[in-house]
Every structure is written in structure tokens, then in C-alpha cells.
Design a protein around this motif. Sequence first.
Motif, short mmCIF file in Angstrom:
data_model
loop_
_atom_site.label_atom_id
_atom_site.label_comp_id
_atom_site.label_asym_id
_atom_site.label_seq_id
_atom_site.Cartn_x
_atom_site.Cartn_y
_atom_site.Cartn_z
N VAL A 57 -5.22 26.66 53.41
CA VAL A 57 -5.59 25.69 52.39
C VAL A 57 -6.82 26.20 51.65
O VAL A 57 -7.78 26.65 52.27
CB VAL A 57 -5.88 24.32 53.03
CG1 VAL A 57 -6.29 23.31 51.95
CG2 VAL A 57 -4.68 23.82 53.81
N GLY A 73 0.69 24.10 54.87
CA GLY A 73 -0.73 24.26 55.14
C GLY A 73 -1.06 24.83 56.50
O GLY A 73 -2.23 25.12 56.78
N HIS A 74 -0.05 25.01 57.36
CA HIS A 74 -0.30 25.48 58.71
C HIS A 74 0.07 26.96 58.91
O HIS A 74 -0.11 27.49 60.00
CB HIS A 74 0.48 24.62 59.71
CG HIS A 74 -0.08 23.25 59.88
ND1 HIS A 74 -0.05 22.30 58.88
CD2 HIS A 74 -0.70 22.66 60.93
CE1 HIS A 74 -0.61 21.19 59.31
NE2 HIS A 74 -1.02 21.38 60.54
N ILE A 116 -6.88 20.55 59.04
CA ILE A 116 -6.13 20.97 57.85
C ILE A 116 -5.92 19.79 56.92
O ILE A 116 -6.02 19.91 55.69
CB ILE A 116 -4.80 21.61 58.26
CG1 ILE A 116 -5.06 22.95 58.96
CG2 ILE A 116 -3.87 21.78 57.06
CD1 ILE A 116 -3.83 23.63 59.50
N VAL A 157 -7.07 19.71 53.01
CA VAL A 157 -6.15 19.42 51.90
C VAL A 157 -6.75 18.38 50.97
O VAL A 157 -6.74 18.54 49.74
CB VAL A 157 -4.78 18.95 52.44
CG1 VAL A 157 -3.93 18.36 51.32
CG2 VAL A 157 -4.04 20.09 53.11
N ASN A 168 0.40 14.77 52.84
CA ASN A 168 -0.61 15.34 53.73
C ASN A 168 -0.67 14.54 55.03
O ASN A 168 -0.85 13.31 55.01
CB ASN A 168 -1.98 15.30 53.03
CG ASN A 168 -3.05 16.04 53.80
OD1 ASN A 168 -2.76 16.91 54.62
ND2 ASN A 168 -4.30 15.71 53.53
N TRP A 200 -5.11 23.95 45.91
CA TRP A 200 -3.79 23.99 46.55
C TRP A 200 -2.93 25.15 46.06
O TRP A 200 -1.70 25.15 46.23
CB TRP A 200 -3.02 22.69 46.33
CG TRP A 200 -3.61 21.47 46.96
CD1 TRP A 200 -4.72 21.39 47.75
CD2 TRP A 200 -3.11 20.14 46.85
NE1 TRP A 200 -4.95 20.10 48.14
CE2 TRP A 200 -3.98 19.31 47.59
CE3 TRP A 200 -2.03 19.56 46.19
CZ2 TRP A 200 -3.79 17.93 47.70
CZ3 TRP A 200 -1.83 18.20 46.30
CH2 TRP A 200 -2.70 17.38 47.04
N LEU A 228 -0.98 26.66 48.87
CA LEU A 228 0.08 25.77 49.31
C LEU A 228 1.28 25.84 48.35
O LEU A 228 2.43 25.80 48.78
CB LEU A 228 -0.42 24.33 49.40
CG LEU A 228 -1.57 24.07 50.37
CD1 LEU A 228 -1.91 22.58 50.39
CD2 LEU A 228 -1.21 24.54 51.77
#
Length: 270
Positions: free
Chosen positions: A52, A45-46, A189, A193, A18, A56, A59
Motif C-alpha cells: 500500500v 493490499g496483502h 494494512i 489504505v 477495505n 493506491w 493497489l
Amino acid sequence: MRRTDTPAPVPLVFAHANGFPGQSYRSFLSPLAERFDVQPLDRLGHHPDFPVGHNWLALRDELLEHLGRFTTPVIGVGHSMGGVLMAMAAERAPERFRCVVMLDPPLMLGFDALAMKAAKRLGFVDQLTPAGRTLGRRDSWPDRRAMRNYLRRRGLFRRFTDQALDDYVDGGTRELDDGRVVLLYDPDIEVAVFRHLPDHLDDLPERVQVPLGVLAGTESDLLTPRRRRRLRRRGVRVAKVPGGHMFPMEQPEATRQTLLAMLDTLLGAP
């Protein structure tokens, strides 16, 4: 003369921690290209299709979408968050993996999983995870030299090799028209996370149907000796690397050698 074809190298897909884009690991990963087709992921995550969220799960699905472009099973390697996501993806789609190696993963088992559930429910998850320390973190500098000098004094980065710190500064930022550099990894973000760290993986080691290994930092404040023993009791192979949680940047050569030895074991090589 009989023609002999050289087999294509096995894909090794690397998932980052992360806050650390894949290019931050260049000095650790580059030499592995002598043996594998190394494919570091950029910024999990973007992607707007995989925001997110709870435990998770989105993800994991984002990672599985990346793996869909490979026609053969891959070696999955991940640091911290990336390691847990690799194991989650392997549990969901074992046919896509040859093996998985997690580097100092925040895999909550036993009491740790119960504590994480309680922290989320009672609203003190920022105190139990790095989320609280990440809130309001600095995300821009006048130039890359200023950023490098600033990070060198910070605890998390103090033991990075010079090359690893340069990798993070170069691979983790973009330069604006006025010369300033800003982080590529969105700090909001990064906080999200941490706040959604999975609390449902207590039996994950038993559910993963591919060979599974862990590399742990000898000085890690995350994979403590107690947690390493717990992983071994669950049937996970564990090897130690000098350094703390960020040992791929602190000890890239030792990490590579230990990873290769672990892969030979997991893949059944002599």
C-alpha cells in the motif's frame, strides 16, 4: 442436427472494500453466478510485490495483474475501495473492461480532493478518514460465536443480514490451533489504505473510457446527495440502494437487482 454452443458467461470481477475479504460478500455475490462468471478478489493490499502506498497506485497495479489472467474484457464491480480501484484500472487499461460499477465509492472530487491533499500534507488524515477509528481495532476472539456476538453490537455491522454477518465471520477469519479466530485482513494494512486514499482523481470520470456507473446507499454518510449530484454532473450514471455505506451486506437482494439493472443499461441491453 446443427450444433449450437452455449457462450461462456461474461467474467464479473469483484473488488472488496477495505477490511472485507472477497468471501465476505458471498450472500450478495453467489446468486449473480446464474448470469456471470463471478470472480471475487481475496485481499488486495496483502501481496508483498504491491505494498500500500501513495494514492493506491500499487493497489491498482495489483488489480491489473489479477485481470491479466482473463482472455476477454470483464465487468468490473467494486465496493468502496474496490470500486475506486476498478475505475482507476479501467482508466489505465480500458481494453480489459466492458464496464465498471462502483458501489458507494470514496471518490474524492472537487473540494473533497483538495481537502484530502491538505489532510495528508498537514498530518490530520486520520481524522478525515476512518484510519483513526481503525487504529487498535480488535482482531481476535475466543471463537466464531464470540466474534459474531461482538460484531452484532457494533455500529458498522448492526444492520448486516444474519447471512452476511456469517459470511464475514467465516470468510474473513482463520482459526488457530487453540480454537481462537483472527482476522485475515491485516489491521495495519487497513489503516494504511485509509491513510493513502487517493486525492488525484478529480477528473477520473472524464478520463475513464468505458461505461461507468455508481450505486449509492440512500443513507450513506459517504455518497451524500451533494456528492451524488456531482457525479451525475460529471456524466456518471447513479442509482440508489436502501441502506448505508455497507448496503451490499444490509440489502443484498436490493443491491443485486439494482446492480443488474445498471449493468443492463451500461452494456446496452434492452
